[in-house]
Design a protein around this motif. Structure first.
Motif, PDB file in Angstrom:
ATOM      1  N   PRO A 230       0.866  -1.278   0.022  1.00  0.00           N
ATOM      2  CA  PRO A 230      -0.054  -0.085   0.168  1.00  0.00           C
ATOM      3  C   PRO A 230       1.019   1.224   0.020  1.00  0.00           C
ATOM      4  O   PRO A 230       1.892   1.162   0.566  1.00  0.00           O
ATOM      5  CB  PRO A 230      -0.577  -0.095   1.284  1.00  0.00           C
ATOM      6  CG  PRO A 230       0.246  -0.922   2.102  1.00  0.00           C
ATOM      7  CD  PRO A 230       0.801  -1.839   1.359  1.00  0.00           C
ATOM      8  N   LEU A 398       3.249  -6.107   6.152  1.00  0.00           N
ATOM      9  CA  LEU A 398       2.266  -5.125   6.475  1.00  0.00           C
ATOM     10  C   LEU A 398       2.478  -5.616   8.229  1.00  0.00           C
ATOM     11  O   LEU A 398       2.454  -6.709   8.578  1.00  0.00           O
ATOM     12  CB  LEU A 398       0.748  -5.471   6.267  1.00  0.00           C
ATOM     13  CG  LEU A 398       0.627  -4.819   4.911  1.00  0.00           C
ATOM     14  CD1 LEU A 398      -0.738  -5.362   4.409  1.00  0.00           C
ATOM     15  CD2 LEU A 398       0.975  -3.429   4.496  1.00  0.00           C
ATOM     16  N   GLU A 464       0.791   0.975  -3.629  1.00  0.00           N
ATOM     17  CA  GLU A 464      -0.671   0.918  -4.481  1.00  0.00           C
ATOM     18  C   GLU A 464      -1.416   1.916  -3.752  1.00  0.00           C
ATOM     19  O   GLU A 464      -1.525   1.746  -2.372  1.00  0.00           O
ATOM     20  CB  GLU A 464      -1.052  -0.440  -4.522  1.00  0.00           C
ATOM     21  CG  GLU A 464      -2.199  -0.378  -5.471  1.00  0.00           C
ATOM     22  CD  GLU A 464      -2.808  -1.775  -5.767  1.00  0.00           C
ATOM     23  OE1 GLU A 464      -2.936  -2.170  -7.046  1.00  0.00           O
ATOM     24  OE2 GLU A 464      -2.863  -2.488  -4.542  1.00  0.00           O
ATOM     25  N   VAL A 465      -1.877   2.978  -4.144  1.00  0.00           N
ATOM     26  CA  VAL A 465      -2.747   4.066  -3.276  1.00  0.00           C
ATOM     27  C   VAL A 465      -4.382   3.650  -3.663  1.00  0.00           C
ATOM     28  O   VAL A 465      -4.782   3.286  -4.889  1.00  0.00           O
ATOM     29  CB  VAL A 465      -2.291   5.176  -3.869  1.00  0.00           C
ATOM     30  CG1 VAL A 465      -3.288   6.407  -2.952  1.00  0.00           C
ATOM     31  CG2 VAL A 465      -1.031   5.737  -3.699  1.00  0.00           C
TER      32      VAL A 465
END
Length: 465
Positions: A230, A398, A464-465
């Motif tokens: 992300p 994450l 990735e947004v």
């Protein structure tokens, strides 16, 4: 005949006085004899296998903080006198030449080499390559490329200067790495695991070739299955396993005196100022046993040292070679290094690190609600003038509710070194090392870097947004 014995037969005082015949502040002679072996295997075949020798002498004169340097492969007294005449003509001063009393400087420490690579034949070293290859290919059909490198260097160096100091250092380096590429559905991922140091073949007993290959393969396979990272601002925890790549690039280069004292660093004119979190101390230490950036004397004959650069957030010192220490009227910190006798020494790091703190690394993860955990760092670049950096994450995960979550790929860290130093809010009590060959001004030298697990409460992550 050993290099030191050869040089001791020459009129060293005459050579140095000839180099200073037209003036100058300092002169030194750097002699080097080197034996190298390198083997590279790629895609089931030996691509490179060679041994080589190199020897020569570099002669330097410092004058008005400038450098005149020349070199020769001919290690004879006649050749060195001719070289000294040549270098002397670059100086146009008239100074009273002090007498030179040649005397040996005893080594301040030793780095013990248990199994010198030069004692083993090429076939023994090829076996290490084949052991890594076998493991690399068999772990998965998704593995499409396996590259393995073995290298060793035996370097004998002698430094003699116009202070009369004679220093001698024997350096033995061993390096081994495996790089593995995996592919699935058009996606490619690379795993890479290197080991090395000022060490002999005992290195490959401590971490066998099969283990090195397995680590690289598992990393490539894991990242192949990982989802895209992300993007956005978030807490980032950098593991000690990542080594000190960030501290080396984002901080270390800016603390080298040739950049810091010339106004080419964000740390220019900041000595004595608080530039980092009180949790952060940064060291450069060439005395650590058998690390890749370690030595007995630097390439200017200055004893290896442990230099405190930042202490509890306060900038205490820069890294100096002889040239910049003369200019700034301070002492060399033992950071004068060169790639070979063909190059003059410049200010370089050795083993640069953030010192360990007191927090257990698992507590750092547990106290982070969400964010990115960086296990392995990739390549990057830094602007030393303003401190801005960009780093790739080679292996990341994450963090979710204080626990390690899914692996992610393609993360990029973007920030400013000076800002990051100030906001670090957790420093672990662990310490992990990474190795590399640092390039600067067309010269590469072996370095180590290290850090504990640290937390940056907010850092921009490209993904990735």
């Amino acid at each position: 005949m050993p290099l030191l014995e050869t040089l001791q037969k020459f009129d060293l005082k005459k050579i140095l006085k000839t180099a200073l015949a037209h003036g100058g502040d300092f002169a030194d002679l750097y002699a080097e004899e080197m034996e190298t072996t390198q083997i590279i295997s790629e895609d089931h075949k030996i691509d490179t296998a060679y041994t080589g020798r190199d020897r020569g002498v570099g002669l330097r004169v410092l004058h008005n903080f400038k450098t005149a340097h020349g070199f020769t492969n001919d290690i004879s007294e006649k050749s060195l006198l001719r070289l000294a005449h040549s270098v002397a003509h670059a100086v146009k001063e008239k100074k009273i030449l002090q007498d030179i009393h040649i005397h040996p400087v005893p080594p301040p420490l030793q780095h013990r080499i248990q199994q010198p690579p030069k004692d083993k034949d090429l076939q023994t070293k090829l076996k290490y390559i084949h052991q890594a290859e076998a493991v690399g290919w068999k772990l998965s059909p998704l593995i499409k490329q396996v590259k393995v490198l073995y290298a060793d260097i035996h370097k004998d160096v002698v430094m003699i200067n116009s202070l009369g100091e004679v220093t001698h250092d024997t350096r033995v380096y061993t390096l081994f790495y495996t790089q593995i590429v995996t592919a699935e559905d058009g996606r490619l991922q690379t795993g890479y695991h290197p080991v090395g140091g000022l060490v002999g073949l005992e290195l490959l007993e401590q971490e066998p070739p099969e283990m090195i290959a397995r680590k690289a393969a598992l990393q490539a396979l894991l990242m192949l299955k990982a989802r895209k990272a992300p993007g956005g601002a978030m807490p980032v925890v950098i593991s000690s396993e990542a080594g000190g790549t960030m501290i080396h690039e984002a901080v270390g280069h800016g603390l080298e005196a040739d950049l810091a004292c010339e106004g080419l660093s964000v740390y220019h004119n900041k000595l004595g100022q608080e530039i980092a979190s009180p949790l952060v101390s940064v060291l450069d230490d060439a005395t650590i046993p058998n690390k890749r950036g370690s030595f007995v004397f630097d390439d200017e004959g200055v004893a290896a040292q442990k230099t405190v650069l930042i202490e509890k957030g306060v900038l205490k010192n820069y890294m100096f070679d002889r040239r910049y220490s003369l200019r700034e009227k301070t002492s060399s910190t033992g950071n004068g290094r060169r790639e070979s006798f063909r190059k003059p020494p410049i200010v370089r790091m050795t083993n640069t690190m953030i010192a360990p703190g007191k927090t257990p690394p698992e507590d750092i993860i547990r106290s982070t609600e969400k964010g990115l955990f960086v296990k392995k760092m990739g390549g990057g670049q830094v602007n030393t003038v303003n401190g801005d950096f960009v780093f790739e994450v080679q292996e990341g995960y994450l963090i979710d509710k204080g626990k390690m979550g899914d692996p992610v790929r393609g993360a990029v860290l973007t920030g400013n070194g000076l800002h990051v130093l100030k906001i670090i809010d957790k420093v672990g009590k662990d310490l992990g090392f990474a190795i590399g060959t640092c390039g600067k001004d067309g010269q590469g030298v072996p370095v180590g870097d290290a850090q504990p697990t640290i937390r940056i409460p907010e850092l921009t992550v490209g993904g990735e947004v």
